[in-house]
Structure formats: C-alpha cells, structure tokens
Design a protein around this motif. Sequence first.
Motif, PDB file in Angstrom:
ATOM      1  N   MET A   1       0.838  -1.175   0.000  1.00  0.00           N
ATOM      2  CA  MET A   1       0.000   0.000   0.000  1.00  0.00           C
ATOM      3  C   MET A   1       0.881   1.236   0.000  1.00  0.00           C
ATOM      4  SD  MET A   1      -2.848  -0.647   2.849  1.00  0.00           S
ATOM      5  CE  MET A   1      -4.163  -1.727   2.553  1.00  0.00           C
ATOM      6  N   ALA A   2       0.710   2.067  -0.926  1.00  0.00           N
ATOM      7  CA  ALA A   2       1.480   3.299  -0.984  1.00  0.00           C
ATOM      8  C   ALA A   2       0.816   4.357  -0.118  1.00  0.00           C
ATOM      9  CB  ALA A   2       1.556   3.790  -2.426  1.00  0.00           C
ATOM     10  N   VAL A   9      -0.412   6.021   8.614  1.00  0.00           N
ATOM     11  CA  VAL A   9       0.569   5.594   9.605  1.00  0.00           C
ATOM     12  C   VAL A   9       1.187   4.287   9.122  1.00  0.00           C
ATOM     13  CG1 VAL A   9      -0.590   6.712  11.547  1.00  0.00           C
ATOM     14  CG2 VAL A   9      -1.173   4.359  10.969  1.00  0.00           C
ATOM     15  N   PRO A  10       2.422   4.012   9.495  1.00  0.00           N
ATOM     16  CA  PRO A  10       3.027   2.757   9.087  1.00  0.00           C
ATOM     17  C   PRO A  10       2.386   1.581   9.818  1.00  0.00           C
ATOM     18  CG  PRO A  10       4.533   3.995  10.485  1.00  0.00           C
ATOM     19  CD  PRO A  10       3.333   4.862  10.238  1.00  0.00           C
ATOM     20  N   CYS A  11       2.287   0.464   9.152  1.00  0.00           N
ATOM     21  CA  CYS A  11       1.810  -0.764   9.787  1.00  0.00           C
ATOM     22  C   CYS A  11       2.756  -1.080  10.942  1.00  0.00           C
ATOM     23  CB  CYS A  11       1.810  -1.902   8.765  1.00  0.00           C
ATOM     24  SG  CYS A  11       1.339  -3.511   9.450  1.00  0.00           S
ATOM     25  N   ALA A  12       2.227  -1.538  12.066  1.00  0.00           N
ATOM     26  CA  ALA A  12       3.031  -1.828  13.255  1.00  0.00           C
ATOM     27  C   ALA A  12       3.849  -3.108  13.138  1.00  0.00           C
ATOM     28  CB  ALA A  12       2.133  -1.892  14.485  1.00  0.00           C
ATOM     29  N   CYS A  13       3.639  -3.895  12.099  1.00  0.00           N
ATOM     30  CA  CYS A  13       4.451  -5.093  11.875  1.00  0.00           C
ATOM     31  C   CYS A  13       5.869  -4.639  11.522  1.00  0.00           C
ATOM     32  CB  CYS A  13       3.855  -5.914  10.732  1.00  0.00           C
ATOM     33  SG  CYS A  13       4.840  -7.341  10.227  1.00  0.00           S
ATOM     34  N   PRO A  14       6.886  -5.106  12.244  1.00  0.00           N
ATOM     35  CA  PRO A  14       8.237  -4.596  12.024  1.00  0.00           C
ATOM     36  C   PRO A  14       8.801  -4.871  10.631  1.00  0.00           C
ATOM     37  CG  PRO A  14       8.265  -6.390  13.626  1.00  0.00           C
ATOM     38  CD  PRO A  14       6.826  -6.076  13.338  1.00  0.00           C
ATOM     39  N   GLY A  23      -8.853   4.448  10.129  1.00  0.00           N
ATOM     40  CA  GLY A  23     -10.112   3.742   9.989  1.00  0.00           C
ATOM     41  C   GLY A  23     -10.071   2.552   9.047  1.00  0.00           C
ATOM     42  N   HIS A  24      -8.907   2.269   8.462  1.00  0.00           N
ATOM     43  CA  HIS A  24      -8.821   1.169   7.519  1.00  0.00           C
ATOM     44  C   HIS A  24      -7.933   0.025   7.998  1.00  0.00           C
ATOM     45  CE1 HIS A  24     -10.381   4.286   4.841  1.00  0.00           C
ATOM     46  NE2 HIS A  24     -10.940   3.265   4.214  1.00  0.00           N
ATOM     47  N   GLY A  25      -7.254   0.189   9.093  1.00  0.00           N
ATOM     48  CA  GLY A  25      -6.369  -0.849   9.595  1.00  0.00           C
ATOM     49  C   GLY A  25      -7.048  -1.723  10.635  1.00  0.00           C
ATOM     50  N   ILE A  26      -6.260  -2.606  11.193  1.00  0.00           N
ATOM     51  CA  ILE A  26      -6.726  -3.478  12.271  1.00  0.00           C
ATOM     52  C   ILE A  26      -5.993  -3.049  13.530  1.00  0.00           C
ATOM     53  CG2 ILE A  26      -6.734  -5.837  13.147  1.00  0.00           C
ATOM     54  CD1 ILE A  26      -6.958  -6.766  10.228  1.00  0.00           C
ATOM     55  N   ARG A  28      -4.801  -3.577  17.287  1.00  0.00           N
ATOM     56  CA  ARG A  28      -4.527  -4.599  18.293  1.00  0.00           C
ATOM     57  C   ARG A  28      -3.500  -4.047  19.267  1.00  0.00           C
ATOM     58  NH1 ARG A  28      -4.967 -10.061  15.534  1.00  0.00           N
ATOM     59  NH2 ARG A  28      -7.218 -10.148  15.330  1.00  0.00           N
ATOM     60  N   ALA A  29      -3.767  -4.179  20.527  1.00  0.00           N
ATOM     61  CA  ALA A  29      -2.839  -3.772  21.592  1.00  0.00           C
ATOM     62  C   ALA A  29      -2.350  -2.340  21.405  1.00  0.00           C
ATOM     63  CB  ALA A  29      -1.663  -4.743  21.656  1.00  0.00           C
ATOM     64  N   GLY A  30      -3.234  -1.465  20.959  1.00  0.00           N
ATOM     65  CA  GLY A  30      -2.879  -0.065  20.805  1.00  0.00           C
ATOM     66  C   GLY A  30      -2.054   0.256  19.572  1.00  0.00           C
ATOM     67  N   LYS A  31      -1.909  -0.711  18.675  1.00  0.00           N
ATOM     68  CA  LYS A  31      -1.133  -0.517  17.453  1.00  0.00           C
ATOM     69  C   LYS A  31      -2.047  -0.723  16.246  1.00  0.00           C
ATOM     70  CE  LYS A  31       3.049  -2.250  19.631  1.00  0.00           C
ATOM     71  NZ  LYS A  31       4.065  -3.287  19.606  1.00  0.00           N
ATOM     72  N   THR A  32      -1.651  -0.166  15.097  1.00  0.00           N
ATOM     73  CA  THR A  32      -2.435  -0.303  13.874  1.00  0.00           C
ATOM     74  C   THR A  32      -1.675  -1.144  12.865  1.00  0.00           C
ATOM     75  OG1 THR A  32      -3.427   1.870  14.240  1.00  0.00           O
ATOM     76  CG2 THR A  32      -3.591   0.960  12.016  1.00  0.00           C
ATOM     77  N   PHE A  33      -2.349  -2.152  12.337  1.00  0.00           N
ATOM     78  CA  PHE A  33      -1.767  -3.058  11.351  1.00  0.00           C
ATOM     79  C   PHE A  33      -2.540  -2.969  10.045  1.00  0.00           C
ATOM     80  CE2 PHE A  33      -0.886  -4.679  15.543  1.00  0.00           C
ATOM     81  CZ  PHE A  33       0.434  -5.096  15.471  1.00  0.00           C
ATOM     82  N   CYS A  34      -1.892  -3.335   8.925  1.00  0.00           N
ATOM     83  CA  CYS A  34      -2.536  -3.219   7.618  1.00  0.00           C
ATOM     84  C   CYS A  34      -3.478  -4.381   7.319  1.00  0.00           C
ATOM     85  CB  CYS A  34      -1.489  -3.103   6.512  1.00  0.00           C
ATOM     86  SG  CYS A  34      -0.545  -4.612   6.196  1.00  0.00           S
ATOM     87  N   CYS A  35      -3.287  -5.516   7.990  1.00  0.00           N
ATOM     88  CA  CYS A  35      -4.118  -6.689   7.699  1.00  0.00           C
ATOM     89  C   CYS A  35      -4.119  -7.648   8.883  1.00  0.00           C
ATOM     90  CB  CYS A  35      -3.606  -7.405   6.448  1.00  0.00           C
ATOM     91  SG  CYS A  35      -2.001  -8.185   6.697  1.00  0.00           S
ATOM     92  N   LYS A  36      -4.960  -8.664   8.808  1.00  0.00           N
ATOM     93  CA  LYS A  36      -5.075  -9.607   9.924  1.00  0.00           C
ATOM     94  C   LYS A  36      -3.818 -10.455  10.114  1.00  0.00           C
ATOM     95  CE  LYS A  36      -7.379 -13.191   7.249  1.00  0.00           C
ATOM     96  NZ  LYS A  36      -8.480 -14.115   7.176  1.00  0.00           N
TER      97      LYS A  36
END
Length: 57
Positions: A1-2, A9-14, A23-26, A28-36
């Motif tokens: 995703m560009a 915001v950057p996905c929280a996955c390192p 409003g488009h991410g997931i 979890r634990a106070g962080k935002t991720f791009c997908c499940k």
Amino acid sequence: MAPTDSETVPCACPDCVCEVAPGHGIARAGKTFCCKDCAAGHPDHAGCGHSGCACHG
C-alpha cells in the motif's frame, strides 16, 4: 500500500512497509496493522499480500 496522504501511519508489523489510512487498519494492543496476518504476528508465515511488500513476520 502506498502512502496516500499525511494522515497515514506505518503498519506496526516490524517487517511491513505498508501505510494504513485512519479507519482502515486493524487495531490490536494499541497498534495499527494493515491486515489480519500482520496483526496476528504471521502465525503461518503468510505475507500481507499488498503490492511491493514482502513481509512474512
């Protein structure tokens, strides 16, 4: 995703390079991720599948 604007915001996955629009991410634990898969920590080592991103946890 560009990144599409300054509010992404950057996905929280390192290992992930994806950007997430509010409003488009997931959340979890106070962080935002791009997908499940990123949010779950890639338990099966599946990538996020977004173009240009090679993360697999």
